[in-house]
Design a protein around this motif. Structure first.
Motif, mmCIF file in Angstrom:
data_model
loop_
_atom_site.group_PDB
_atom_site.id
_atom_site.type_symbol
_atom_site.label_atom_id
_atom_site.label_comp_id
_atom_site.label_asym_id
_atom_site.label_seq_id
_atom_site.Cartn_x
_atom_site.Cartn_y
_atom_site.Cartn_z
ATOM 1 N N ASN A 215 8.342 22.153 -12.928
ATOM 2 C CA ASN A 215 6.986 22.544 -12.547
ATOM 3 C C ASN A 215 6.866 24.066 -12.489
ATOM 4 O O ASN A 215 7.667 24.748 -11.858
ATOM 5 C CB ASN A 215 6.584 21.911 -11.211
ATOM 6 C CG ASN A 215 7.592 22.152 -10.114
ATOM 7 O OD1 ASN A 215 8.786 21.896 -10.286
ATOM 8 N ND2 ASN A 215 7.141 22.626 -8.965
ATOM 9 N N THR A 216 5.853 24.568 -13.173
ATOM 10 C CA THR A 216 5.734 26.004 -13.413
ATOM 11 C C THR A 216 4.350 26.503 -12.998
ATOM 12 O O THR A 216 3.334 25.871 -13.297
ATOM 13 C CB THR A 216 5.937 26.310 -14.915
ATOM 14 O OG1 THR A 216 7.217 25.812 -15.317
ATOM 15 C CG2 THR A 216 5.871 27.792 -15.184
ATOM 16 N N ASP A 217 4.316 27.648 -12.321
ATOM 17 C CA ASP A 217 3.064 28.345 -12.008
ATOM 18 C C ASP A 217 3.125 29.724 -12.651
ATOM 19 O O ASP A 217 4.185 30.358 -12.705
ATOM 20 C CB ASP A 217 2.878 28.493 -10.499
ATOM 21 C CG ASP A 217 2.648 27.164 -9.811
ATOM 22 O OD1 ASP A 217 1.887 26.352 -10.356
ATOM 23 O OD2 ASP A 217 3.230 26.933 -8.737
ATOM 24 N N GLY A 231 9.359 25.713 -8.884
ATOM 25 C CA GLY A 231 9.556 25.100 -7.571
ATOM 26 C C GLY A 231 8.350 25.334 -6.690
ATOM 27 O O GLY A 231 7.211 25.035 -7.053
ATOM 28 N N ASN A 232 8.586 25.897 -5.520
ATOM 29 C CA ASN A 232 7.519 26.151 -4.561
ATOM 30 C C ASN A 232 7.214 27.644 -4.457
ATOM 31 O O ASN A 232 6.947 28.156 -3.383
ATOM 32 C CB ASN A 232 7.910 25.587 -3.189
ATOM 33 C CG ASN A 232 6.724 25.480 -2.255
ATOM 34 O OD1 ASN A 232 5.606 25.247 -2.685
ATOM 35 N ND2 ASN A 232 6.976 25.650 -0.966
ATOM 36 N N GLY A 233 7.270 28.320 -5.614
ATOM 37 C CA GLY A 233 6.948 29.735 -5.637
ATOM 38 C C GLY A 233 8.128 30.657 -5.845
ATOM 39 O O GLY A 233 8.015 31.864 -5.621
ATOM 40 N N ASN A 256 26.659 15.497 -6.285
ATOM 41 C CA ASN A 256 25.377 15.654 -6.968
ATOM 42 C C ASN A 256 25.136 17.132 -7.270
ATOM 43 O O ASN A 256 25.264 17.970 -6.378
ATOM 44 C CB ASN A 256 24.225 15.135 -6.109
ATOM 45 C CG ASN A 256 24.270 13.631 -5.933
ATOM 46 O OD1 ASN A 256 24.835 12.906 -6.744
ATOM 47 N ND2 ASN A 256 23.661 13.149 -4.860
ATOM 48 N N LEU A 257 24.770 17.419 -8.523
ATOM 49 C CA LEU A 257 24.393 18.783 -8.865
ATOM 50 C C LEU A 257 22.904 18.975 -8.601
ATOM 51 O O LEU A 257 22.092 18.109 -8.930
ATOM 52 C CB LEU A 257 24.697 19.073 -10.339
ATOM 53 C CG LEU A 257 26.171 19.159 -10.737
ATOM 54 C CD1 LEU A 257 26.298 19.542 -12.201
ATOM 55 C CD2 LEU A 257 26.915 20.164 -9.864
ATOM 56 N N THR A 258 22.572 20.085 -7.994
ATOM 57 C CA THR A 258 21.184 20.410 -7.722
ATOM 58 C C THR A 258 20.892 21.798 -8.282
ATOM 59 O O THR A 258 21.728 22.395 -8.964
ATOM 60 C CB THR A 258 20.882 20.321 -6.218
ATOM 61 O OG1 THR A 258 19.484 20.435 -5.989
ATOM 62 C CG2 THR A 258 21.637 21.383 -5.441
ATOM 63 N N ILE A 259 19.707 22.334 -7.986
ATOM 64 C CA ILE A 259 19.275 23.593 -8.600
ATOM 65 C C ILE A 259 19.374 24.730 -7.593
ATOM 66 O O ILE A 259 18.909 24.617 -6.452
ATOM 67 C CB ILE A 259 17.819 23.493 -9.102
ATOM 68 C CG1 ILE A 259 17.632 22.230 -9.951
ATOM 69 C CG2 ILE A 259 17.454 24.733 -9.896
ATOM 70 C CD1 ILE A 259 18.503 22.165 -11.168
ATOM 71 N N GLY A 260 19.979 25.816 -8.027
ATOM 72 C CA GLY A 260 20.050 27.023 -7.217
ATOM 73 C C GLY A 260 19.430 28.193 -7.964
ATOM 74 O O GLY A 260 19.446 28.244 -9.199
ATOM 75 N N GLN A 274 10.935 20.297 -3.725
ATOM 76 C CA GLN A 274 10.021 21.300 -4.261
ATOM 77 C C GLN A 274 9.998 21.295 -5.781
ATOM 78 O O GLN A 274 9.129 21.917 -6.391
ATOM 79 C CB GLN A 274 10.408 22.687 -3.744
ATOM 80 C CG GLN A 274 10.243 22.859 -2.245
ATOM 81 C CD GLN A 274 10.604 24.248 -1.768
ATOM 82 O OE1 GLN A 274 10.900 25.138 -2.562
ATOM 83 N NE2 GLN A 274 10.595 24.454 -0.453
ATOM 84 N N ILE A 275 10.958 20.608 -6.389
ATOM 85 C CA ILE A 275 10.983 20.486 -7.851
ATOM 86 C C ILE A 275 10.310 19.158 -8.180
ATOM 87 O O ILE A 275 10.952 18.106 -8.265
ATOM 88 C CB ILE A 275 12.419 20.548 -8.391
ATOM 89 C CG1 ILE A 275 13.080 21.848 -7.939
ATOM 90 C CG2 ILE A 275 12.428 20.448 -9.909
ATOM 91 C CD1 ILE A 275 14.546 21.955 -8.295
ATOM 92 N N THR A 276 9.006 19.210 -8.340
ATOM 93 C CA THR A 276 8.219 17.979 -8.421
ATOM 94 C C THR A 276 7.729 17.651 -9.823
ATOM 95 O O THR A 276 7.065 16.644 -10.018
ATOM 96 C CB THR A 276 7.000 18.085 -7.493
ATOM 97 O OG1 THR A 276 6.242 19.253 -7.854
ATOM 98 C CG2 THR A 276 7.430 18.213 -6.040
ATOM 99 N N GLY A 277 7.998 18.495 -10.785
ATOM 100 C CA GLY A 277 7.483 18.257 -12.122
ATOM 101 C C GLY A 277 8.522 18.489 -13.189
ATOM 102 O O GLY A 277 9.631 18.965 -12.933
ATOM 103 N N GLY A 278 8.150 18.153 -14.424
ATOM 104 C CA GLY A 278 9.046 18.336 -15.545
ATOM 105 C C GLY A 278 10.164 17.318 -15.556
ATOM 106 O O GLY A 278 10.324 16.501 -14.644
#
Length: 638
Positions: A215-217, A231-233, A256-260, A274-278
């Motif tokens: 998800n991208t802004d 994410g959330n900004g 589990n691998l997550t995003i940093g 906060q990673i809600t899209g894509g």
């Protein structure tokens, strides 16, 4: 006059040439992803004042403008990132649904075969092949549990692999976006602010590709630079500078691998919610919301089956006359220390009530004042001011924390059932160890004269009474006064002057039986250990009855119904995602068609424009030719 006409003709010629070039450029890029149709914006030259009014001086090209709708483009990005998230989630859950619901490779057939073998032992308790079949089907059931868990583990590892590759792709796109920002700034500066249309299209296409992954802004600055946030900004691209993402182990679940987000020399985890899209959002959502709970639910069935079957098996007697041992190995809860915890910190946790287990993970934490146990599925929690101990455990949903060495702001994740399907195993290989018989035998003396009868009796639930197999005798008083005496070894024995009630439970040494009818004076009933139970099937019948007994969900569900509920939940969620995914894809198609109708290249329209601009070019050439003729005529005047 000839010069003025010539200038007008040249201006028309140049603008027509620009229009022809732009139309040709549109036609050449009809299949280019992200290309927006361009058009030449024309303005009339300043007219020349004369006594007869203002006389026109031709035309000039103001700019080449792309046909671009910012509102539709932003809407398309939002819909696309949601669509890709749903598609990613659906692709994963469909695999899980196919595995769980398969009529041949699912759990149901293996479960049915095992209990059919148990019933066969109940029918033929002394037949060795029947006992061997029970062990073999138990091993097949265990193998099915382990196979399904292994498939879920492979899906988890596959998600880790995809997360890693997608993070690399996101970083690559971010680098290209930053580079494109710089190129656009330089290009437009060199062109006195004229838009670098093809570069702008390329940048928009990079943002489009990025939104498919996460998800991208975007925020557009006054100088035309676009900053990108995920994410959330969290900033990913700021002008010509980039930050990078990194696949890191989750602090609470390192497998589990997550995003940093890499910031200078540190990496900050982006909360997964906060990673809600894509596609990344869909993968993480599937893992946290679906895969984890499904693996826990399958493990819960395995653990509860193993524990309840073992509990009943221990109440019986095998062919050697020994009390039953564990038929299955019962898996233990997994406890994960957060990566930020002190290495010396630890907790002790166990399952105190198998029937109360849920499919959730739990978190045990300490904030400096309260020790808190939280169900992570809905954040329900209980707390205590004193560190839990064996004598005062902290218990929620059958999970008991019985000890804790923990510092302030540390936490542990408790997964009570995650290892259930992976670690369950058959603990018996010798057919003589199957405890199909009852622990004791009851009998009535042949000299009895009354009509009293004694039942076969049952062993009380665990723990076993150490005097369970001590012989007992029940003798009714002479003369008969409605009372009896119990002789034997055990707690409360001997017991005298016991009041007789027809059919009432009588319990001694962990064994419960009933005497019914009308005993006579001096009638004697006995209880003795069952040392020769080869033809006894009493415990095997109770083992078989576990198939339909409500042992899960606080005594409201069977093994089969609980597994069926899991299959139903995954099936319903799969169908929901299928419908939602298709609906979102159709919505995206509609938006893209709307964008194409205004910004896309229409070859028919461009072909017509090509002819129109060619005619304009030719007409301007005629004006130049006419200007030359007029000039020659002036030269011939004498």
């Amino acid at each position: 006059m000839g010069s003025s006409i010539l200038d007008i003709g040249v201006s028309g010629l140049l603008t027509a040439q620009n229009q022809l070039l732009t139309t040709s450029h549109n036609i050449s890029n009809v299949a280019t992803p992200g290309y927006n149709r361009q058009q030449v914006i024309l303005n009339a030259n300043m007219p020349q004042a004369s006594g007869a009014g203002f006389v026109g001086r031709g035309v000039h090209s103001t700019t080449v403008q792309r046909i671009y709708n910012q509102f539709l483009a932003s809407q398309s990005l939002q819909i696309q990132t949601q669509s890709k998230s749903l598609d990613s989630h659906y692709a994963q859950i469909q695999q899980l649904d196919n595995m769980l619901g398969d009529a041949t490779s699912g759990l149901s057939p293996a479960l049915q075969n095992f209990f059919s073998a148990v019933q066969d032992v109940a029918t033929n308790p002394s037949v060795v092949p029947s006992r061997q079949a029970m062990i073999s089907n138990g091993e097949a059931l265990v193998a099915r549990f382990q196979s399904m868990d292994q498939r879920m583990l492979q899906m988890r590892e596959g998600i880790n692999s995809q997360v890693t590759s997608m993070v690399v792709e996101v970083n690559s796109l971010a680098g290209q976006l930053a580079e494109m920002n710089q190129k656009i700034t330089l290009a437009e500066g060199a062109a006195s602010g004229q838009p670098a249309n093809d570069m702008l299209d390329r940048r928009d296409e990079l943002i489009n590709q990025l939104s498919k992954l996460i998800n991208t802004d975007t925020v557009r600055e006054s100088n035309g630079v676009i900053n990108v946030f995920v994410g959330n900004g969290q900033a990913l691209v700021v002008g010509s500078n980039t930050l990078s993402l990194k696949a890191i182990p989750s602090p609470d679940s390192p497998t589990n691998l997550t995003i940093g987000l890499v910031s200078r020399n540190s990496t900050i985890q982006i909360p997964e919610n906060q990673i809600t899209g894509g596609a990344l959002g869909g993968l993480l959502s599937f893992r946290s919301d679906t895969l984890g709970s499904a693996q826990n639910a399958l493990g819960r069935v395995a653990i509860t089956l193993a524990q309840s079957f073992n509990a009943q098996h221990q109440l019986g007697v095998d062919l050697n006359g020994d009390m039953g041992v564990n038929f299955f190995t019962v898996p233990s809860p997994r406890i994960i220390s957060a990566l930020t915890n002190d290495s010396a910190s630890n907790i002790a946790a166990s399952i105190s009530d198998y029937s109360a287990l849920t499919a959730s993970d739990y978190q045990f934490s300490y904030d400096g004042a309260n020790y808190t146990l939280t169900r992570l599925s809905d954040n329900t929690s209980i707390s205590t001011l004193v560190a839990p101990s064996g004598g005062a455990p902290l218990t929620l949903d059958g999970i008991s924390v019985t000890g804790a060495t923990i510092l302030t702001n540390e936490r542990f994740r408790i997964q009570p059932t995650i290892n259930g399907a992976k670690d369950i195993a058959v603990n018996i290989a010798d057919t003589t160890k199957i405890a199909a018989a009852g622990a004791n035998r009851t009998n009535a003396a042949i000299t009895n004269t009354g009509s009293g009868k004694i039942s076969a009796g049952t062993v009380n639930p665990l723990p076993l009474d150490p005097n369970l197999q001590q012989p007992l005798s029940i003798t009714f008083h002479t003369p008969y006064d409605g009372q009896y005496d119990v002789a034997g070894i055990g707690t409360g024995l001997p017991a005298t002057n016991q009041a007789y009630t027809d059919g009432a439970d009588i319990s001694f040494n962990g064994y419960t039986f009933q005497i019914s009818g009308s005993p006579a004076a001096g009638d004697i009933f006995g209880i003795a250990p069952n040392f020769n139970g080869s033809a006894d099937n009493r415990n095997a019948l109770l083992l078989g009855a576990l198939q339909t007994r409500n042992t899960l969900e606080n005594g409201t569900a069977t093994y089969q119904s609980t597994y069926g509920q899991l299959v139903s939940q995954i099936g319903n969620k799969t169908r929901e995602l299928e419908v939602t995914s298709k609906s979102q894809a159709n919505f995206l198609t509609q938006i893209e068609n709307t964008i194409q109708s205004s910004s896309g290249v229409n070859l028919d329209e461009e072909a017509a424009n090509l002819m129109r601009f060619q005619q304009a070019y030719q007409a301007s050439s005629k004006i130049i030719e006419m200007s030359n003729t007029l000039f020659d005529a002036i030269l011939r005047i004498r």
